[in-house]
Enzyme design. Structure first.
Site, PDB file in Angstrom:
ATOM      1  N   PHE A 174      -2.265  -6.210  -5.663  1.00 37.28           N
ATOM      2  CA  PHE A 174      -2.576  -7.463  -6.350  1.00 37.28           C
ATOM      3  C   PHE A 174      -1.270  -8.172  -6.691  1.00 37.28           C
ATOM      4  O   PHE A 174      -0.323  -7.538  -7.187  1.00 37.28           O
ATOM      5  CB  PHE A 174      -3.330  -7.207  -7.659  1.00 37.28           C
ATOM      6  CG  PHE A 174      -4.756  -6.758  -7.477  1.00 37.28           C
ATOM      7  CD1 PHE A 174      -5.467  -7.009  -6.328  1.00 37.28           C
ATOM      8  CD2 PHE A 174      -5.399  -6.080  -8.516  1.00 37.28           C
ATOM      9  CE1 PHE A 174      -6.794  -6.593  -6.185  1.00 37.28           C
ATOM     10  CE2 PHE A 174      -6.714  -5.660  -8.392  1.00 37.28           C
ATOM     11  CZ  PHE A 174      -7.409  -5.917  -7.228  1.00 37.28           C
ATOM     12  N   HIS A 233      -3.699   1.303   4.160  1.00 41.14           N
ATOM     13  CA  HIS A 233      -3.931   1.069   2.728  1.00 41.14           C
ATOM     14  C   HIS A 233      -5.426   1.246   2.424  1.00 41.14           C
ATOM     15  O   HIS A 233      -5.786   1.897   1.453  1.00 41.14           O
ATOM     16  CB  HIS A 233      -3.452  -0.329   2.336  1.00 41.14           C
ATOM     17  CG  HIS A 233      -3.539  -0.588   0.864  1.00 41.14           C
ATOM     18  ND1 HIS A 233      -2.816   0.136  -0.048  1.00 41.14           N
ATOM     19  CD2 HIS A 233      -4.283  -1.470   0.141  1.00 41.14           C
ATOM     20  CE1 HIS A 233      -3.099  -0.291  -1.276  1.00 41.14           C
ATOM     21  NE2 HIS A 233      -3.988  -1.256  -1.182  1.00 41.14           N
ATOM     22  N   GLU A 262      -6.804  -5.697   6.909  1.00 43.08           N
ATOM     23  CA  GLU A 262      -5.720  -4.808   7.334  1.00 43.08           C
ATOM     24  C   GLU A 262      -5.962  -4.280   8.747  1.00 43.08           C
ATOM     25  O   GLU A 262      -5.031  -4.179   9.549  1.00 43.08           O
ATOM     26  CB  GLU A 262      -5.572  -3.635   6.359  1.00 43.08           C
ATOM     27  CG  GLU A 262      -4.420  -2.712   6.729  1.00 43.08           C
ATOM     28  CD  GLU A 262      -4.390  -1.416   5.911  1.00 43.08           C
ATOM     29  OE1 GLU A 262      -5.420  -1.090   5.278  1.00 43.08           O
ATOM     30  OE2 GLU A 262      -3.347  -0.743   5.927  1.00 43.08           O
ATOM     31  N   HIS A 289      -8.210   5.932  -5.115  1.00 41.24           N
ATOM     32  CA  HIS A 289      -7.048   5.047  -5.055  1.00 41.24           C
ATOM     33  C   HIS A 289      -6.155   5.306  -6.269  1.00 41.24           C
ATOM     34  O   HIS A 289      -6.537   5.011  -7.398  1.00 41.24           O
ATOM     35  CB  HIS A 289      -7.550   3.593  -5.026  1.00 41.24           C
ATOM     36  CG  HIS A 289      -6.492   2.582  -4.775  1.00 41.24           C
ATOM     37  ND1 HIS A 289      -5.155   2.892  -4.703  1.00 41.24           N
ATOM     38  CD2 HIS A 289      -6.579   1.249  -4.564  1.00 41.24           C
ATOM     39  CE1 HIS A 289      -4.464   1.787  -4.466  1.00 41.24           C
ATOM     40  NE2 HIS A 289      -5.303   0.772  -4.380  1.00 41.24           N
ATOM     41  N   CYS A 299      -0.622  -2.000  -6.418  1.00 37.57           N
ATOM     42  CA  CYS A 299      -0.926  -0.883  -5.524  1.00 37.57           C
ATOM     43  C   CYS A 299       0.054  -0.760  -4.369  1.00 37.57           C
ATOM     44  O   CYS A 299      -0.069   0.144  -3.549  1.00 37.57           O
ATOM     45  CB  CYS A 299      -2.361  -1.006  -5.038  1.00 37.57           C
ATOM     46  SG  CYS A 299      -3.483  -1.128  -6.456  1.00 37.57           S
ATOM     47  N   LYS A 302      -7.682   7.501   1.279  1.00 38.94           N
ATOM     48  CA  LYS A 302      -8.322   7.172  -0.003  1.00 38.94           C
ATOM     49  C   LYS A 302      -9.806   7.536   0.014  1.00 38.94           C
ATOM     50  O   LYS A 302     -10.433   7.615  -1.045  1.00 38.94           O
ATOM     51  CB  LYS A 302      -8.148   5.684  -0.329  1.00 38.94           C
ATOM     52  CG  LYS A 302      -6.712   5.307  -0.704  1.00 38.94           C
ATOM     53  CD  LYS A 302      -6.618   3.856  -1.157  1.00 38.94           C
ATOM     54  CE  LYS A 302      -5.183   3.461  -1.483  1.00 38.94           C
ATOM     55  NZ  LYS A 302      -4.390   3.148  -0.275  1.00 38.94           N
TER      56      LYS A 302
END
Lengths: 407, 82
Positions: free
Chosen positions: A395, A300, A311, A334, A162, A329
Site C-alpha cells: 500500500f 507477492h 501481478e 500475509h 507489504c 501466502k
C-alpha cells in the site's frame, strides 16, 4: 552487481514453524499455518475476521521474560529470527563498524501502542509503561537486532507496507555495494494480529472473511479468492560481501543478483501493474541475466481479487510463462512487513533444493491465468546456474523486486 | 491490606527479575539499583511503575532518585501504604 552480495545465514519464525527447517519442511508439504483465533477478544470485540496465521512456536517459548516484557511482539519475532540467522552464518567475529542491520516493519509496535492506550484509559497516565515509546517505534526491531549482534554501521528501517521486507533486503545489498558495511542482517517482521488491524484491513475489504474455512481461505489465483489472510512472524537473512564470505569460509546459499524498486505515485492503496513491471525490469537489468535464466518466482500474490491477476500479467509480460510461480501466502498468510523477507528465504531454499514450493487451496484457477502456477505439490527446478524472483508490493504504491541467483 | 517489608522485598525482587532477568535472590535490601543491579533510569521507572500497581501506592517521580537501594524502596513503599 558484479561485486557480489551473497546470503550466508537464514532465520525464520512463522506460522509454519519456529525456525527455517521446520518452516520449509511444512511449506514443501503444502501445510497451512492458518487457524481459527482462540483469543477472548475475538468474541469480546466481535472481530469480523476470526482466523489468521499465528506463530507456530510462540515467541514467549524461546525468549526470556525480560525480553518479552521489553520488546513489542514485532521486535521479539525479529530477534528470534535474527538469532537463528546469525548462528547459521557462524556467528562471525567481525569489526562492528562494518556490520549493519536493515529490519523492516509494515506497521510497527501496534500491540504496544494500543495496549498502553488501554492502560491509560482504564488506569490513568501513571500506568502507561515507561517503555511504551522504545517498544512501539517501528525502528525498534532493527535497533534490537543491532544490539543482539553489536552492529554499529547503521540500523535501518524501511517502512513500505507489504513491500518492506523485500525492500529491506534490497537496501541491505546496496549498503554492502556502497562500501559502508561488509555484513548486514536484513529482513522484516510483523505482529499485527490484534482486533484493530483485523477490523481495519477488513473495512478495506482486503481480508478474506472465510471464517468457516480458515485453512482454505488464502487461495491466490483461485476464482473464489476473497482477500488475504493475516499472518505474523519474521524472516532475517545475513547478507555479506562475497569476498568477505569466502575469506572466512562461510557457507554461501545464493547471491542477490538484482534489485528493482519503484513507486507508483498513483493511489494510496490500489496496486499498479505498471510500477510492478518497472521494478521487475529494473531488477533484471541490474542482474545482467536474461528472462530465460529465471526459473522460479515467489509471487507477492496475496489472494486479493485485484492484486493477484495484475501481478500475474506483469510476470507473464516480463518473463513469459516458463518460470514456476509459487504463492506461498496460501500457506503462511500475509506477514505484511515480514512477507518479503520470509519469501526471500523461501526463494533461496527453492534454489538450494531445486524445488519450488506449492500453492495450496487453488481448485478453480483463473481461466486466463497467464503464468505457470505450482499447485499442491512442489515442482522440481532445473540444475545449473539459475535464478528466481521474489516480489513484494505494498500500500502506498511501493514495489520491490529481488532476484536471487544460485552460486 | 498492608504488605509487610518482607512481602514488599519479595515482590520487588520478582519485578526486577521480570524486567531485567536478574535472579530474585540477587535483590536484597543492601543492593544499590544502579551500582549493584545495573538498573538504568528507564528500567527503574518501569520497576517503579509496576511496583506502584502491585502495592497500590504512588511513588512520585521526584522521589525515585532518592531510592538508591532496594531497602530504600522497601521502606518507602511500606510507609506509603500505611
Amino acid at each position: 552487481m558484479t561485486n557480489h552480495v551473497v546470503i550466508t545465514g537464514l532465520g525464520v519464525t512463522s506460522p509454519l514453524g519456529g525456525d527455517v527447517a521446520s518452516t520449509w519442511e511444512a511449506a514443501l508439504a503444502g501445510r497451512s499455518g492458518v487457524n481459527s483465533l482462540e483469543h477472548d477478544w475475538v468474541e469480546q470485540y466481535d472481530a469480523p475476521v476470526r482466523f489468521a496465521g499465528e506463530l507456530a512456536v510462540p515467541a514467549a517459548e524461546v525468549l526470556s521474560v525480560p525480553e518479552t516484557r521489553r520488546m513489542d511482539p514485532s521486535a521479539q519475532y525479529a530477534v528470534v529470527a535474527a538469532r537463528e540467522a546469525w548462528a547459521d552464518a557462524g556467528s562471525p567475529e567481525l569489526d562492528p563498524t562494518r556490520l549493519a542491520t536493515v529490519v523492516a516493519s509494515g506497521i510497527g509496535g501496534v500491540w504496544t501502542l494500543l495496549s498502553q492506550w488501554d492502560n491509560y484509559k482504564e488506569k490513568g497516565p501513571r500506568r502507561v509503561s515507561p517503555l511504551t515509546v522504545p517498544m512501539l517505534m517501528p525502528n525498534a526491531p532493527s535497533a534490537q537486532v543491532s544490539m543482539l549482534v553489536g552492529a554499529r554501521a547503521g540500523a535501518h528501517t524501511p517502512v513500505s507496507a507489504c513491500a518492506s521486507g523485500a525492500e529491506a533486503i534490497g537496501y541491505a545489498a546496496q549498503i554492502i555495494l556502497s562500501g559502508r558495511a561488509d555484513v548486514v542482517l536484513a529482513g522484516g517482521t510483523e505482529a499485527p494480529i490484534h482486533p484493530l488491524p483485523l477490523a481495519a484491513f477488513a473495512r478495506m475489504q482486503a481480508l478474506s472473511t472465510r471464517n468457516d474455512d480458515p485453512q482454505g481461505a488464502s487461495r491466490p489465483y483461485d476464482v473464489t479468492r476473497d482477500g488475504f489472510v493475516m499472518g505474523e512472524g519474521a524472516g532475517i537473512v545475513v547478507l555479506e560481501r562475497e569476498s568477505h564470505a569466502r575469506a572466512r569460509g562461510a557457507h554461501i546459499y545464493a547471491r542477490i543478483a538484482g534489485f528493482g524498486i519503484t513507486s507508483d505515485a498513483a493511489d494510496i492503496a490500489a496496486p499498479s501493474p505498471e510500477g510492478q513491471e518497472r521494478a521487475m525490469r529494473a531488477a533484471l537489468a541490474e542482474s545482467e541475466l536474461s528472462a530465460s535464466d529465471i526459473v522460479h518466482v515467489n509471487a507477492h500474490a496475496t489472494s486479493t481479487p485485484v492484486g493477484d491477476m495484475g501481478e500475474a500479467g506483469v510476470i507473464a509480460k516480463v518473463l513469459g510463462d516458463r518460470a514456476a510461480v509459487s504463492a506461498t501466502k496460501s500457506m503462511t498468510g500475509h506477514l505484511l512487513g515480514g512477507a518479503g523477507a520470509l519469501e526471500t528465504i523461501f526463494t533461496v531454499l527453492a534454489l538450494r533444493d531445486r524445488k519450488a514450493p506449492p500453492t495450496i487451496n487453488v481448485t478453480q484457477p483463473e481461466p486466463d491465468l497467464p503464468i505457470d502456477l505450482v499447485r499442491d505439490v512442489p515442482r522440481d527446478l532445473p540444475a545449473g546456474d539459475v535464478a528466481a524472483f521474489n516480489n513484494g508490493f505494498g500500500f502506498g504504491g511501493h514495489n520491490a523486486s529481488l532476484i536471487i541467483a544460485s552460486v | 491490606m498492608a504488605h509487610s517489608e518482607d512481602e514488599i522485598l519479595a515482590g520487588l525482587a520478582e519485578i526486577v527479575n521480570e524486567e531485567t532477568g536478574l535472579p530474585t535472590d540477587a535483590v536484597t535490601t543492601d543492593k544499590s539499583f544502579t551500582e549493584d543491579l545495573d538498573i538504568d533510569s528507564l528500567t527503574m521507572m518501569t520497576v517503579v511503575s509496576v511496583a506502584e500497581e502491585k502495592f497500590g501506592v504512588t511513588i512520585p517521580d521526584e522521589e525515585v532518585k532518592n531510592l538508591a537501594t532496594v531497602g530504600d524502596a522497601v521502606r518507602y513503599i511500606a510507609q506509603a501504604q500505611s
